[in-house]
Design a protein around this motif. Structure first.
Motif, PDB file in Angstrom:
ATOM      1  N   TYR A 188       0.818  -1.205   0.000  1.00 37.50           N
ATOM      2  CA  TYR A 188       0.000   0.000   0.000  1.00 37.50           C
ATOM      3  C   TYR A 188       0.853   1.257   0.000  1.00 37.50           C
ATOM      4  CZ  TYR A 188       0.753  -0.017   5.089  1.00 37.50           C
ATOM      5  OH  TYR A 188       1.306  -0.038   6.331  1.00 37.50           O
ATOM      6  N   GLN A 189       2.044   1.167   0.484  1.00 39.29           N
ATOM      7  CA  GLN A 189       3.076   2.184   0.390  1.00 39.29           C
ATOM      8  C   GLN A 189       4.328   1.411   0.022  1.00 39.29           C
ATOM      9  OE1 GLN A 189       3.303   4.142   4.179  1.00 39.29           O
ATOM     10  NE2 GLN A 189       1.456   5.335   3.844  1.00 39.29           N
ATOM     11  N   PRO A 190       5.316   2.050  -0.578  1.00 40.64           N
ATOM     12  CA  PRO A 190       6.502   1.281  -0.967  1.00 40.64           C
ATOM     13  C   PRO A 190       7.051   0.433   0.191  1.00 40.64           C
ATOM     14  CG  PRO A 190       6.631   3.492  -1.833  1.00 40.64           C
ATOM     15  CD  PRO A 190       5.422   3.460  -0.924  1.00 40.64           C
ATOM     16  N   ASN A 191       7.120  -0.856  -0.043  1.00 42.94           N
ATOM     17  CA  ASN A 191       7.719  -1.837   0.878  1.00 42.94           C
ATOM     18  C   ASN A 191       6.942  -2.044   2.176  1.00 42.94           C
ATOM     19  OD1 ASN A 191       9.743  -1.923  -1.089  1.00 42.94           O
ATOM     20  ND2 ASN A 191      10.853  -0.287  -0.066  1.00 42.94           N
ATOM     21  N   ARG A 192       5.666  -1.637   2.219  1.00 45.38           N
ATOM     22  CA  ARG A 192       4.825  -1.852   3.403  1.00 45.38           C
ATOM     23  C   ARG A 192       3.807  -2.944   3.093  1.00 45.38           C
ATOM     24  NH1 ARG A 192       6.376  -1.033   7.947  1.00 45.38           N
ATOM     25  NH2 ARG A 192       4.250  -0.977   8.650  1.00 45.38           N
ATOM     26  N   PHE A 193       3.888  -4.045   3.833  1.00 46.16           N
ATOM     27  CA  PHE A 193       2.990  -5.176   3.624  1.00 46.16           C
ATOM     28  C   PHE A 193       2.239  -5.566   4.895  1.00 46.16           C
ATOM     29  CE2 PHE A 193       6.119  -5.467   0.321  1.00 46.16           C
ATOM     30  CZ  PHE A 193       5.382  -5.822  -0.785  1.00 46.16           C
ATOM     31  N   PHE A 194       2.829  -5.296   6.063  1.00 42.95           N
ATOM     32  CA  PHE A 194       2.193  -5.695   7.317  1.00 42.95           C
ATOM     33  C   PHE A 194       1.006  -4.795   7.655  1.00 42.95           C
ATOM     34  CE2 PHE A 194       6.314  -7.752   8.186  1.00 42.95           C
ATOM     35  CZ  PHE A 194       5.866  -8.974   8.656  1.00 42.95           C
ATOM     36  N   ASP A 195      -0.013  -5.393   8.284  1.00 42.47           N
ATOM     37  CA  ASP A 195      -1.113  -4.591   8.824  1.00 42.47           C
ATOM     38  C   ASP A 195      -0.610  -3.874  10.073  1.00 42.47           C
ATOM     39  OD1 ASP A 195      -1.006  -6.598  10.761  1.00 42.47           O
ATOM     40  OD2 ASP A 195      -3.150  -6.982  10.739  1.00 42.47           O
ATOM     41  N   ASP A 196      -1.472  -3.087  10.696  1.00 43.55           N
ATOM     42  CA  ASP A 196      -1.062  -2.305  11.864  1.00 43.55           C
ATOM     43  C   ASP A 196      -0.640  -3.164  13.044  1.00 43.55           C
ATOM     44  OD1 ASP A 196      -1.498   0.047  10.495  1.00 43.55           O
ATOM     45  OD2 ASP A 196      -3.506   0.355  11.325  1.00 43.55           O
ATOM     46  N   THR A 197      -1.115  -4.390  13.120  1.00 43.65           N
ATOM     47  CA  THR A 197      -0.759  -5.266  14.241  1.00 43.65           C
ATOM     48  C   THR A 197       0.554  -6.000  13.998  1.00 43.65           C
ATOM     49  OG1 THR A 197      -1.868  -7.256  13.395  1.00 43.65           O
ATOM     50  CG2 THR A 197      -3.227  -5.687  14.663  1.00 43.65           C
ATOM     51  N   GLY A 198       1.048  -6.009  12.755  1.00 39.67           N
ATOM     52  CA  GLY A 198       2.252  -6.765  12.429  1.00 39.67           C
ATOM     53  C   GLY A 198       2.003  -8.253  12.343  1.00 39.67           C
ATOM     54  N   ARG A 199       0.727  -8.627  12.258  1.00 41.05           N
ATOM     55  CA  ARG A 199       0.361 -10.046  12.275  1.00 41.05           C
ATOM     56  C   ARG A 199       0.070 -10.617  10.888  1.00 41.05           C
ATOM     57  NH1 ARG A 199      -4.649 -12.640  15.565  1.00 41.05           N
ATOM     58  NH2 ARG A 199      -4.076 -14.770  15.101  1.00 41.05           N
ATOM     59  N   TRP A 200      -0.328  -9.757   9.932  1.00 41.66           N
ATOM     60  CA  TRP A 200      -0.737 -10.230   8.604  1.00 41.66           C
ATOM     61  C   TRP A 200      -0.063  -9.424   7.509  1.00 41.66           C
ATOM     62  CZ3 TRP A 200      -3.019 -14.494   9.799  1.00 41.66           C
ATOM     63  CH2 TRP A 200      -3.840 -14.572  10.917  1.00 41.66           C
ATOM     64  N   LEU A 201       0.154 -10.057   6.377  1.00 37.15           N
ATOM     65  CA  LEU A 201       0.551  -9.360   5.164  1.00 37.15           C
ATOM     66  C   LEU A 201      -0.737  -9.035   4.416  1.00 37.15           C
ATOM     67  CD1 LEU A 201       3.463 -11.689   3.987  1.00 37.15           C
ATOM     68  CD2 LEU A 201       3.642  -9.531   5.253  1.00 37.15           C
ATOM     69  N   LEU A 202      -0.902  -7.791   4.004  1.00 34.93           N
ATOM     70  CA  LEU A 202      -2.152  -7.362   3.380  1.00 34.93           C
ATOM     71  C   LEU A 202      -1.954  -6.919   1.940  1.00 34.93           C
ATOM     72  CD1 LEU A 202      -3.805  -5.110   6.106  1.00 34.93           C
ATOM     73  CD2 LEU A 202      -4.320  -7.483   5.548  1.00 34.93           C
ATOM     74  N   CYS A 203      -2.957  -7.181   1.118  1.00 38.10           N
ATOM     75  CA  CYS A 203      -3.035  -6.601  -0.213  1.00 38.10           C
ATOM     76  C   CYS A 203      -3.804  -5.296  -0.067  1.00 38.10           C
ATOM     77  CB  CYS A 203      -3.740  -7.537  -1.191  1.00 38.10           C
ATOM     78  SG  CYS A 203      -3.996  -6.754  -2.795  1.00 38.10           S
ATOM     79  N   ALA A 204      -3.167  -4.197  -0.375  1.00 44.88           N
ATOM     80  CA  ALA A 204      -3.794  -2.888  -0.212  1.00 44.88           C
ATOM     81  C   ALA A 204      -4.985  -2.697  -1.141  1.00 44.88           C
ATOM     82  CB  ALA A 204      -2.765  -1.791  -0.469  1.00 44.88           C
ATOM     83  N   THR A 205      -4.972  -3.337  -2.289  1.00 41.99           N
ATOM     84  CA  THR A 205      -6.051  -3.153  -3.255  1.00 41.99           C
ATOM     85  C   THR A 205      -7.275  -3.985  -2.924  1.00 41.99           C
ATOM     86  OG1 THR A 205      -4.427  -2.688  -4.974  1.00 41.99           O
ATOM     87  CG2 THR A 205      -6.644  -3.274  -5.707  1.00 41.99           C
ATOM     88  N   HIS A 206      -7.057  -5.236  -2.521  1.00 42.29           N
ATOM     89  CA  HIS A 206      -8.174  -6.169  -2.361  1.00 42.29           C
ATOM     90  C   HIS A 206      -8.514  -6.513  -0.920  1.00 42.29           C
ATOM     91  CE1 HIS A 206      -6.223  -7.187  -6.284  1.00 42.29           C
ATOM     92  NE2 HIS A 206      -7.394  -6.716  -6.640  1.00 42.29           N
ATOM     93  N   GLY A 207      -7.639  -6.195   0.019  1.00 46.55           N
ATOM     94  CA  GLY A 207      -7.892  -6.528   1.413  1.00 46.55           C
ATOM     95  C   GLY A 207      -7.608  -7.972   1.765  1.00 46.55           C
ATOM     96  N   ALA A 208      -7.015  -8.726   0.855  1.00 47.77           N
ATOM     97  CA  ALA A 208      -6.650 -10.112   1.164  1.00 47.77           C
ATOM     98  C   ALA A 208      -5.555 -10.110   2.226  1.00 47.77           C
ATOM     99  CB  ALA A 208      -6.171 -10.832  -0.092  1.00 47.77           C
TER     100      ALA A 208
END
Length: 125
Positions: free
Chosen positions: A62-82
């Motif tokens: 969702y931002q360059p090189n940012r994949f973790f959600d706010d909890t640091g528990r999941w990798l998220l797709c910024a476009t689809h929410g997967a």
């Protein structure tokens, strides 16, 4: 000369991968197609995946090189929410169609390497 199918490729210093922090991106050729991949640290270990959501094959950060959600528990797709598990790439929720494509990675003596495979090679310049 090492077998090109299993060659380790230098990625970064271990200190570049912070727990739940920014990913280290890298370019690969997967099944003949150039694409981005990324490495993250989760629960003390490095993990790497192709940067492609399984819902629709597009980059996930969702931002360059940012994949973790706010909890640091999941990798998220910024476009689809997967949501994907950082340790396995398995779908954890949302519109996934399977898990992320895992890239073999190793860490030794303060250095992280990714490993080539039959369908995964470095981009040649």
């Amino acid at each position: 000369m090492p077998d090109i199918a299993t060659r380790p490729i230098h990625l970064c210093a271990s200190s570049d991968l912070l727990e739940g922090g920014d990913a280290v991106p890298f370019d690969v050729v997967h099944a003949g197609q150039a694409c981005r991949a990324f490495a993250v640290r989760y629960q003390g270990r490095p993990h790497a995946y192709l940067n492609r959501c399984t819902h629709v094959p597009m980059e996930m950060d969702y931002q360059p090189n940012r994949f973790f959600d706010d909890t640091g528990r999941w990798l998220l797709c910024a476009t689809h929410g997967a949501a994907y598990r950082p340790d396995t790439g398995a779908c954890a929720g949302g519109p996934c169609r399977g898990g992320l494509v895992k890239v073999a990675i190793s860490e030794e003596f303060g250095v992280v390497h990714w490993h080539t495979g039959p369908h995964l090679q470095p981009v040649e310049f």
